[in-house]
Design a protein around this motif. Structure first.
Motif, PDB file in Angstrom:
ATOM      1  N   SER A  93      17.186   0.684 -31.714  1.00 53.39           N
ATOM      2  CA  SER A  93      17.370   0.468 -33.073  1.00 53.39           C
ATOM      3  C   SER A  93      16.422   2.364 -33.119  1.00 53.39           C
ATOM      4  O   SER A  93      15.561   2.434 -32.510  1.00 53.39           O
ATOM      5  N   ASP A  94      17.195   2.638 -34.342  1.00 51.67           N
ATOM      6  CA  ASP A  94      16.958   4.092 -34.523  1.00 51.67           C
ATOM      7  C   ASP A  94      15.542   4.035 -34.695  1.00 51.67           C
ATOM      8  O   ASP A  94      14.557   4.967 -34.894  1.00 51.67           O
ATOM      9  N   GLU A  95      14.451   3.045 -34.958  1.00 56.86           N
ATOM     10  CA  GLU A  95      13.217   3.523 -35.430  1.00 56.86           C
ATOM     11  C   GLU A  95      12.312   3.578 -34.653  1.00 56.86           C
ATOM     12  O   GLU A  95      11.442   3.404 -34.159  1.00 56.86           O
ATOM     13  N   VAL A  96      12.818   2.743 -32.858  1.00 54.67           N
ATOM     14  CA  VAL A  96      12.055   2.915 -32.435  1.00 54.67           C
ATOM     15  C   VAL A  96      12.258   3.830 -31.174  1.00 54.67           C
ATOM     16  O   VAL A  96      13.675   3.414 -30.244  1.00 54.67           O
ATOM     17  N   PRO A  97      11.711   3.914 -30.772  1.00 54.08           N
ATOM     18  CA  PRO A  97      12.066   5.174 -29.438  1.00 54.08           C
ATOM     19  C   PRO A  97      12.518   4.896 -27.887  1.00 54.08           C
ATOM     20  O   PRO A  97      12.237   3.320 -27.562  1.00 54.08           O
ATOM     21  N   VAL A  98      12.995   5.025 -27.363  1.00 51.01           N
ATOM     22  CA  VAL A  98      13.877   3.984 -26.708  1.00 51.01           C
ATOM     23  C   VAL A  98      12.791   4.606 -25.317  1.00 51.01           C
ATOM     24  O   VAL A  98      12.644   2.670 -24.468  1.00 51.01           O
ATOM     25  N   GLU A  99      12.204   4.690 -24.862  1.00 54.12           N
ATOM     26  CA  GLU A  99      11.069   4.650 -24.142  1.00 54.12           C
ATOM     27  C   GLU A  99      10.205   3.306 -24.240  1.00 54.12           C
ATOM     28  O   GLU A  99       9.940   2.935 -23.913  1.00 54.12           O
ATOM     29  N   GLN A 100       9.627   3.280 -26.122  1.00 50.34           N
ATOM     30  CA  GLN A 100       8.956   2.191 -26.125  1.00 50.34           C
ATOM     31  C   GLN A 100       9.836   0.816 -26.143  1.00 50.34           C
ATOM     32  O   GLN A 100       9.397  -0.069 -25.987  1.00 50.34           O
ATOM     33  N   ALA A 101      11.168   0.957 -26.779  1.00 51.81           N
ATOM     34  CA  ALA A 101      12.098  -0.330 -25.829  1.00 51.81           C
ATOM     35  C   ALA A 101      11.968  -0.793 -24.685  1.00 51.81           C
ATOM     36  O   ALA A 101      11.661  -1.730 -24.007  1.00 51.81           O
ATOM     37  N   LEU A 102      12.179  -0.075 -23.440  1.00 53.03           N
ATOM     38  CA  LEU A 102      12.215  -0.341 -22.679  1.00 53.03           C
ATOM     39  C   LEU A 102      10.465  -0.652 -21.394  1.00 53.03           C
ATOM     40  O   LEU A 102      10.198  -1.568 -21.054  1.00 53.03           O
ATOM     41  N   LEU A 103       9.056  -0.292 -22.602  1.00 55.24           N
ATOM     42  CA  LEU A 103       8.449  -0.862 -21.673  1.00 55.24           C
ATOM     43  C   LEU A 103       7.992  -1.905 -22.641  1.00 55.24           C
ATOM     44  O   LEU A 103       7.404  -3.329 -21.856  1.00 55.24           O
ATOM     45  N   SER A 104       8.677  -2.322 -23.508  1.00 49.84           N
ATOM     46  CA  SER A 104       8.637  -3.620 -24.188  1.00 49.84           C
ATOM     47  C   SER A 104       8.914  -4.725 -23.534  1.00 49.84           C
ATOM     48  O   SER A 104       8.882  -5.952 -22.429  1.00 49.84           O
ATOM     49  N   ILE A 105      10.729  -4.365 -22.762  1.00 46.44           N
ATOM     50  CA  ILE A 105      11.701  -5.169 -21.601  1.00 46.44           C
ATOM     51  C   ILE A 105      10.474  -5.631 -20.559  1.00 46.44           C
ATOM     52  O   ILE A 105      10.829  -6.396 -20.048  1.00 46.44           O
ATOM     53  N   GLY A 106       9.622  -3.709 -19.959  1.00 45.20           N
ATOM     54  CA  GLY A 106       9.261  -4.088 -18.981  1.00 45.20           C
ATOM     55  C   GLY A 106       8.080  -4.845 -19.074  1.00 45.20           C
ATOM     56  O   GLY A 106       8.147  -5.994 -17.859  1.00 45.20           O
ATOM     57  N   SER A 107       7.697  -5.004 -19.692  1.00 52.80           N
ATOM     58  CA  SER A 107       6.046  -5.533 -20.051  1.00 52.80           C
ATOM     59  C   SER A 107       6.777  -7.503 -20.138  1.00 52.80           C
ATOM     60  O   SER A 107       5.791  -7.896 -18.932  1.00 52.80           O
TER      61      SER A 107
END
Length: 215
Positions: free
Chosen positions: A86-100
């Motif tokens: 998503s353009d609204e979600v930084p890629v780092e945050q996306a990776l953190l969510s998936i990783g968690s």
């Protein structure tokens, strides 16, 4: 189960869908607590509050039900929306969510017990381990690879081989902790320690794949 295999008409459809959900919930609970051999279709039917015939009408056999239960369990922790960039979600945050979500999934008591069962079955030449892999780990891996492909196209990351990078990402999240848990040596990370582990893994991954123009 594909949507085209579900009931498409008739007054009983909502009830049928509710029964299917109940069967899946019962199957997840029993397969994860008792293993594959320790979970009979009779027990699953009783847990779901339906007849065994109803279980078979929704899921043609025990192996099919097992695959759907594993897929459903993975989607609880890692819903498909997590793998949509998503353009609204930084890629780092996306990776953190998936990783968690992934870390919580693989290090849960139920998941560890199921993995041990799969290793035993594989040593016996059973094809059930392949069913498990395709329904759970492989589907998650390809979902992650697609997200990384999207990130590369958007210029947020530089990923030449998304599937290989996805594999590396999940290996970083597993770390040595998951192996120690599998062999009964050590305890699962909790709270801030678990968050720090995921954050460190994501930082390592980003150092390898971050584009110069990434946010």
């Amino acid at each position: 189960m594909p949507n085209n295999m579900l009931p498409t008409s008739g007054p009983g459809r909502p009830k049928d869908l509710a029964k299917r959900k109940a069967i899946l919930e019962a199957a997840k609970a029993l397969f994860l607590s008792n293993g594959y051999d320790g979970s009979s279709m009779d027990a699953i039917a009783a847990e779901a509050g339906v007849s065994k015939l109803t279980v078979y009408s929704h899921f043609t056999d025990k192996e099919k039900l097992f695959a759907e239960a594993i897929k459903s369990k993975c989607e609880e922790q890692l819903p498909q929306l997590l793998f949509e960039l998503s353009d609204e979600v930084p890629v780092e945050q996306a990776l953190l969510s998936i990783g968690s979500g992934f870390s919580e999934l693989i290090n849960s008591r139920e998941s560890l017990e199921l993995h041990r069962v799969m290793v035993t079955l594989a040593a016996q030449g059973s094809q059930l381990s392949k069913v498990f892999y395709e329904a759970g780990p492989e589907a998650v891996l390809h979902g992650m690879a697609e997200l990384l492909r999207q990130a590369d196209l958007a210029g947020k990351l530089r990923v030449a081989d998304p599937l290989s990078a996805a594999d590396q990402f999940f290996c970083l999240i597993k770390g040595g902790v998951n192996f120690r848990l599998l062999i009964g040596c050590g305890e699962a990370l909790q709270g801030t320690a678990a968050e720090a582990h995921v954050r460190d893994a994501v930082n390592v991954f980003l150092r390898a794949y971050r584009a110069d123009t990434a946010d």
